[in-house]
Scaffold this motif. Structure first.
Motif, short mmCIF file in Angstrom:
data_model
loop_
_atom_site.label_atom_id
_atom_site.label_comp_id
_atom_site.label_asym_id
_atom_site.label_seq_id
_atom_site.Cartn_x
_atom_site.Cartn_y
_atom_site.Cartn_z
N TRP A 198 -33.09 18.40 -9.13
CA TRP A 198 -32.49 18.14 -7.81
C TRP A 198 -30.99 18.15 -8.00
N LYS A 200 -27.14 17.49 -6.02
CA LYS A 200 -26.49 16.82 -4.89
C LYS A 200 -26.19 17.79 -3.75
N GLY A 201 -25.82 19.02 -4.09
CA GLY A 201 -25.39 19.96 -3.06
C GLY A 201 -26.52 20.59 -2.27
N GLY A 202 -27.80 20.25 -2.61
CA GLY A 202 -28.90 20.70 -1.77
C GLY A 202 -29.90 21.64 -2.38
N GLU A 203 -29.70 22.01 -3.65
CA GLU A 203 -30.60 22.96 -4.27
C GLU A 203 -31.63 22.29 -5.19
N VAL A 204 -32.67 23.05 -5.50
CA VAL A 204 -33.64 22.66 -6.52
C VAL A 204 -33.73 23.78 -7.54
#
Lengths: 278, 278, 278, 278
Positions: A198, A200-204
């Motif tokens: 995970w 912080k900026g939104g990606e996996v």
């Protein structure tokens, strides 16, 4: 090896093998070669500040901390990149870190390493090594991805809790500052998916991936940017040690094929065929 | 364990664990329970002739031959089928052989064993155990198949040559007389397919199959009819020993769930959510 | 079907089948049953406000929007939960949404549905249906997870871009308000992993998972809380429509087994065995 | 496409696509290119006797019989092996048969085909095509095997009965005379294993194997020797037709990578990162 058409049933001599059926299976018997590009450190102060002796020395120290006593290093600028036939023949597990000079790795050396992996040598590919020639060679895809350098935090979740690579870990690993790698990560579906990250900026990202190629085992492990002290982090060292033990060769029948070779013609069937049919 | 909503990050105490990161990983530290129905031997002379002390004693002897010193047995007709809470709590790997009395295994004991597998206990299911309550419970399918008793020969081919379960083997194992099991074997696709069998009469069968359930690892291994001396065969003993080492629990975070339990409510996020959104 | 020992080689009659080899393959021929617990709407105003006719009617409308003309619904409180032998025999794909009354689903109906899935009926399990008896029955694990209700946003990333379930989608789907589900999601490793979700609060989750059981196909799809309008969202409707097409039965040989049944004794081998061996 | 750092969310225009969500999904809309080496027929009478117009024409006829109306052929000795940029841009599924001249396939054409597969073009690799440059390129292994030419019979068992590739089939396919291919077949573990073959002489082989690479789908299908009339056999034609439908591209977001290209730098995060961290 191949031409005669007979099945090689010769099994590795148990007495010669450190990987015996009985008694101890010791990490001190696994011979690891830590390969490193070793260019960033020479050019950039920020990298030297984190890895004064080179990333490879830090990775090797981590393995030694976990009981591996047979650890050597090899770097890009050595003759044959330090990966001579002799070194590779004596390597059970090879770790690989590269970033800015993948193109400089000699194609013939890549083939030599690929053949060794197919023969059973383990391979641990770290971070930007996703774009190494050897990893792309063995995957068959671009191994490309999305990325961002903003120092955001990463959280690596365990999704395969019975896997030996997660020994000694909790449900997730916190990496306080990381370079983001995001899906779609253009790899074949891992044979075993161990970690999902995970950001912080939104990606996996599928950050811990196991693959089998020939008799060899490959582990791709994402964390490891050159300006963050990730290879000193205890959980990261734990994973790399676990992976080296997981990837070590299994002593069974010899790999019978060669990248440049032929198929095996088995003229004599194992069962009676009766009248020749055609 | 579950109600508080916090993540259990407590990691198994490395000093207490036999499965340490450093030094030796020894098979003598793996505690195996060999479970057996033990009915055929009592009823049929032909079976007693091959397994005078019971199939379980032969399997246990094979494990001991391979360095396992912590082996116990348990049978159907013992109280709680020998699988008390205490025995299971001290079992790292359970092997299972049953055939004519699957229905007599108490459902509550099956749930107890299933919970232990999810917690990390390894399970090796042998031959006719494909129809055991515990295997069907963990697979979710009928686990049915086609079969024939004609004493034909079987040849078990290795299709996963880098897998630890094939250590010490050649490219295939010959079983001179076997009871045929044929596809379609109604199981979920194995996470790892290790062996495929060939039968003289024309069938094939996925005879060595690995599954992961919760924190546990399961290996289904086909050979083993009660009237053939298969459990004395060296390669068969090799596989069972390899499988016991492969299936042993990994010491990591504790399995947080229960078959009769609830999901874990994590009220506190790990990251700031900002203004409440709804 | 099973007792005679012969292999059923009868193949589904091509003329009777809507799934012909030639010409059109039409979604209008796939018969879908949308099953719903339908309790929340009756008790809670906040749910009725979002789904005035019930979640099942919204899901059915989504399917009809995508060309499915053979859609029926069934709910918990109907006789036999609306899942009579007749209804199930005429169902190609069953969708399942339940949350607060899993225990009230009759065990015999669960077995009936499980048998139909093994025979080839598709099953789409939605959101809190992860704890349904039918999903747990077919998985063999607890299917438990971590959760939080804070309305945080979710981002569902595609990790299997060639999969038919992602037809018509972009690289990810934004869900503005969701109930968080987090790993470790206690399921077997999916046969195909299609989506991985990111949650604002720090968790990840394998949110689109394909499984094969017997002749049937199962798709678990995470999004769908009762107080968020997720089943009106176009991308969510697209996924459910794609999944219904993916999960529809394949017309091939009949599933030969039964959950309560026996293995198939094939007395006549397909090949000559020669002299009887034992 | 890659340099800007923005995510391409443009989804294929539904009206332009033959693969719409609503209404018919027709095999007549799938554009197939049947590639063939076409050398054996020119040199050997025994091959011409079975395939007077060439194996490619027989395979194409089989597809047309199954409703594919958009079928073209291409052969090794045409300019660019018939695989120009234009032809490949208009190909949804490429079938490949080669045997004695793999080395003559131009490396640049192989890269062009590989890129198209990663972009979503389906690839069906037949029989001796296991040693083609394109298959080895995408697998990363030798793809070697054991073989024998004795005309023995083969029996191909279905092990994935819910898979669309087995539509219209019974539990197994009989091939009266075949060239034996035997394990160990040096491929990565298939993402989906569809068929396992039995050979009279004692070997087994994973004869129907699905792989995903990038956005593309690959099916390796073993039967097909040049001196046996296998491509006229109805079940074989059924499988190839099913495979072409399965392998057809999914219309979703465009494949964003290139074999010779870079990773995608996403400078703008999708979520707020707060204070710059490093």
């Amino acid at each position: 090896m191949n031409g005669s058409g007979t099945i090689r049933t010769r099994v590795a001599d148990a007495t010669a093998s450190p990987f015996t059926n009985k008694g101890a299976f010791s990490v001190s018997e696994i011979r690891v070669t830590v390969w490193h590009e070793f260019r960033h450190e020479k050019r950039t102060e920020a990298v030297r500040a984190v890895y004064p002796d080179g990333i490879h020395m830090t990775i090797a120290a981590g393995l030694q901390e976990h009981g591996f006593t047979n650890v050597r290093t090899a770097t890009l600028d050595e003759p044959e990149h330090g990966l001579t036939e002799e070194v590779l023949a004596q390597t059970d597990v090879l770790t690989w870190w590269g970033h800015m000079a993948h193109r400089e790795v000699d194609d013939a050396i890549v083939e030599r390493v690929a053949q060794r992996v197919l023969e059973g040598m383990g391979l641990i590919v770290l971070h930007s090594g996703h774009f190494s020639k050897i990893f792309r060679r063995l995957m068959g895809t671009t191994c490309s991805l999305r990325w961002r350098e903003a120092g955001e935090n990463e959280r690596m979740w365990v999704v395969s809790p019975g896997h030996p690579i997660v020994q000694g870990l909790g449900p997730y690993i916190d990496v306080p500052h990381a370079e983001m790698y995001g899906e779609h990560f253009d790899i074949p579906a891992p044979d075993e998916l161990v970690f999902i990250s995970w950001f912080k900026g939104g990606e996996v990202f599928r950050s811990g991936c196991c693959f089998h190629r020939g008799h060899g085992k490959i582990f791709y492990f994402r964390p490891g940017h050159e300006t963050y002290p990730i290879y000193y982090q205890p959980e990261i060292r734990q994973v790399i040690a676990n992976a080296a033990r997981w990837a070590a060769p299994v002593r069974a029948f010899e790999y019978p094929y060669h990248l440049s070779g032929r198929a095996i013609n088995v003229k004599e069937p194992l069962e009676l065929l009766g009248e020749p049919q055609l």
